[in-house]
Write a protein that holds these residues in place. Structure first.
Motif, short mmCIF file in Angstrom:
data_model
loop_
_atom_site.label_atom_id
_atom_site.label_comp_id
_atom_site.label_asym_id
_atom_site.label_seq_id
_atom_site.Cartn_x
_atom_site.Cartn_y
_atom_site.Cartn_z
N LEU A 137 0.61 -1.54 -0.31
CA LEU A 137 0.29 -0.14 0.01
C LEU A 137 0.98 1.05 -0.34
O LEU A 137 0.03 2.08 -0.38
CB LEU A 137 -0.95 0.24 1.59
N GLY A 138 2.25 1.35 0.35
CA GLY A 138 3.04 2.60 -0.01
C GLY A 138 4.70 2.15 0.83
O GLY A 138 4.69 1.52 0.04
N GLU A 139 5.11 3.35 0.91
CA GLU A 139 6.06 3.21 1.50
C GLU A 139 6.57 3.95 2.34
O GLU A 139 5.67 5.39 2.42
CB GLU A 139 7.00 3.97 -0.09
N VAL A 140 8.03 4.09 3.47
CA VAL A 140 7.96 4.49 4.65
C VAL A 140 9.49 5.11 4.69
O VAL A 140 9.55 3.64 4.77
CB VAL A 140 6.81 4.34 6.00
N THR A 141 9.90 6.35 4.45
CA THR A 141 10.91 5.95 4.86
C THR A 141 12.23 7.01 5.92
O THR A 141 10.95 8.54 6.12
CB THR A 141 11.69 7.00 3.84
N GLY A 181 -4.91 3.93 -1.33
CA GLY A 181 -6.24 2.84 -1.65
C GLY A 181 -6.86 3.37 -2.42
O GLY A 181 -7.24 4.26 -3.02
N HIS A 182 -7.77 1.61 -3.00
CA HIS A 182 -8.61 2.55 -3.91
C HIS A 182 -9.93 2.62 -3.39
O HIS A 182 -10.05 2.14 -2.21
CB HIS A 182 -8.84 0.71 -4.22
N ILE A 183 -10.44 3.67 -3.87
CA ILE A 183 -11.89 3.68 -3.67
C ILE A 183 -12.79 4.35 -4.83
O ILE A 183 -12.10 3.92 -6.07
CB ILE A 183 -11.99 5.59 -3.34
N PRO A 184 -13.82 3.53 -5.09
CA PRO A 184 -14.56 3.28 -6.04
C PRO A 184 -14.77 4.35 -6.99
O PRO A 184 -14.72 5.24 -6.88
CB PRO A 184 -15.85 3.31 -4.73
N ASN A 185 -14.28 3.71 -7.75
CA ASN A 185 -14.10 4.11 -8.95
C ASN A 185 -12.50 5.43 -9.28
O ASN A 185 -12.83 6.41 -9.48
CB ASN A 185 -15.00 5.31 -9.87
N GLY A 186 -11.10 5.36 -8.39
CA GLY A 186 -10.86 5.48 -8.69
C GLY A 186 -9.65 5.40 -7.47
O GLY A 186 -10.02 4.92 -6.68
N VAL A 187 -8.52 5.80 -7.50
CA VAL A 187 -7.03 5.49 -6.78
C VAL A 187 -7.33 7.02 -5.26
O VAL A 187 -7.20 8.31 -6.13
CB VAL A 187 -5.95 5.12 -7.55
N CYS A 188 -6.91 7.48 -4.54
CA CYS A 188 -6.76 8.19 -3.92
C CYS A 188 -4.83 8.20 -2.84
O CYS A 188 -4.96 6.84 -2.39
CB CYS A 188 -7.46 8.66 -2.08
N THR A 189 -3.95 8.96 -2.92
CA THR A 189 -3.18 9.06 -2.19
C THR A 189 -3.18 10.20 -1.27
O THR A 189 -3.19 11.43 -2.08
CB THR A 189 -2.09 9.21 -3.59
N ALA A 190 -2.53 9.38 0.13
CA ALA A 190 -1.28 10.67 0.49
C ALA A 190 0.42 10.50 0.16
O ALA A 190 0.60 9.36 0.58
CB ALA A 190 -2.07 10.67 1.99
N GLN A 191 0.42 11.26 0.41
CA GLN A 191 2.26 11.45 0.17
C GLN A 191 2.54 12.90 1.65
O GLN A 191 1.81 13.29 1.73
CB GLN A 191 2.75 11.78 -1.16
N TYR A 192 3.79 12.90 2.14
CA TYR A 192 3.97 13.53 3.11
C TYR A 192 5.73 13.04 2.97
O TYR A 192 6.54 12.29 3.25
CB TYR A 192 4.15 12.78 4.88
N ALA A 193 6.48 14.24 2.83
CA ALA A 193 7.68 14.97 2.14
C ALA A 193 7.76 16.12 2.81
O ALA A 193 7.19 16.81 2.29
CB ALA A 193 8.39 14.24 1.17
N ASN A 194 9.31 15.97 4.13
CA ASN A 194 9.61 18.01 4.08
C ASN A 194 9.27 18.15 4.54
O ASN A 194 8.74 19.79 3.53
CB ASN A 194 10.07 18.06 2.72
N GLN A 195 8.08 18.07 5.95
CA GLN A 195 6.15 18.87 5.81
C GLN A 195 5.62 19.06 5.00
O GLN A 195 5.20 20.05 5.09
CB GLN A 195 7.79 19.89 7.05
N ASN A 196 5.96 18.63 3.95
CA ASN A 196 4.57 18.90 3.04
C ASN A 196 3.63 17.53 3.20
O ASN A 196 4.24 16.72 2.66
CB ASN A 196 5.03 19.07 1.66
N LEU A 197 2.38 17.82 3.24
CA LEU A 197 1.78 16.63 2.90
C LEU A 197 0.83 17.06 1.44
O LEU A 197 0.14 18.58 1.05
CB LEU A 197 0.62 17.13 3.82
N LYS A 198 0.24 15.99 0.97
CA LYS A 198 -0.67 15.99 -0.52
C LYS A 198 -1.28 15.03 -0.02
O LYS A 198 -1.06 13.74 -0.66
CB LYS A 198 0.95 16.70 -2.09
#
Length: 323
Positions: free
Chosen positions: A158-162, A185-202
């Motif tokens: 489901l992802g990667e952690v560093t 993660g897969h949501i019906p009819n789409g894919v949701c992504t949460a990315q956190y890096a260098n104090q930035n959340l996307k």
């Protein structure tokens, strides 16, 4: 009764014997190599910097290793930054002729699921070691590089952690532990992504069907909140929009592609008050081998909003020859 044919004593070739055919001639002809490596030459020119970039490479020992030479030169013919590299699947060596520095990288498999990687900078006297392992199959991996600052990397389906330790530049240098990660993660009819890096959340959501794709995203950074929106109309047209809530700056990009080899792009950025229009021949992310005539080119027209007369035309051309 068999009649034998007399032999010419001045002949260069000995007669055939019962043990086999005559031996090949050792003199009076050209030496033929058992193999001749194919040489690939690539040249690229950028009108902005007026710099030529040349690369020459060939494969050796039946594709076991590759020898590569690259250098740059300006319009005056001056050559700088020449480098020689020898690479293979397990070992690579890169040597700079100007700084006389060598950089060596290698990897070694220990068993079926453990790999050791090493990189060494000769002049800097820096040796970096890392260990990678498959925990429970290819989907689960862990990496433990040994550098000046500790770091660990863990991959799962489901992802990667560093986890990494970094130095903050304050009045006194402090070491802090930073966490970067990606979750999908897969949501019906789409894919949701949460990315956190260098104090930035996307946060990003992607919806695709046979007709179009809609990709909204929100980025929370220390300097503000950013919103991006991308719409793709079929396989040839897409439109992107970016907006900064704090400064009210925005930008937009429109792309139209014709197959894989031609792309038209138009964009505008309100922060620099400037627009661009470009035409690309050849796949931007691909190699010149698959491009028409093994050549990639990009022509860009830059138009400032406040002074249209100072518009500039820039181009970049890349050509490959196989010898």
């Amino acid at each position: 009764m068999v009649k034998s044919t007399p032999q010419n004593p001045n002949s260069l070739h000995p007669p055939a014997t019962a043990s086999g055919p005559p031996l090949p001639s050792q003199g009076g002809g050209f030496l033929r190599l058992p193999w001749r490596p194919r040489i690939r030459v690539t040249s690229e020119f950028n009108s902005v910097s007026s710099i030529f970039l040349h690369k020459m490479s060939c494969k050796l020992f039946e594709d076991f290793a590759k020898l590569k030479l690259c250098f740059q030169n300006n319009i005056k013919g001056e050559i700088f930054q020449p480098q020689v590299a020898l690479t293979s699947n397990r070992l690579s060596l890169r040597y700079g002729l100007e700084d006389k520095n060598a950089f060596v990288k290698g990897c070694l498999d220990v068993g079926r699921r453990l790999q050791i990687r090493a990189a060494h900078d000769v002049i800097a006297q820096q040796l970096e070691l890392s260990v990678g392992a498959d925990i429970a199959g290819p989907a689960y991996k862990i990496g433990l590089p040994s550098a000046s600052l500790p770091r660990a990397n863990f991959k799962f389906p489901l992802g990667e952690v560093t986890l990494a330790e970094k130095e903050e530049e304050y009045e006194e240098a402090e070491r802090m532990l930073s966490i970067n990660g990606v979750l999908k993660g897969h949501i019906p009819n789409g894919v949701c992504t949460a990315q956190y890096a260098n104090q930035n959340l996307k946060l990003r959501y992607c919806y695709k069907d046979e007709q179009m794709a809609i990709i909204p995203s929100i980025s929370l950074r220390p300097n503000g909140l950013f919103f991006a929106f991308k719409v793709q109309f079929g396989p040839y047209d897409n439109l992107s929009y970016w907006y900064n809530f704090d400064s009210n700056y925005w930008s937009t990009v429109y792309k139209h592609t014709v197959g894989k080899d031609f792309k038209f792009k138009a964009s505008y950025n309100s922060e620099v008050r400037r627009g661009w229009a470009s035409l690309c021949v050849g796949d931007e992310g691909g190699s010149t081998k698959t491009a028409p005539l093994k050549m990639k080119a990009r022509f860009m027209l830059q138009v400032p909003q406040d002074d249209i007369r100072s518009s500039a035309l820039m181009f970049r051309v890349k050509k490959r020859w196989d010898i």
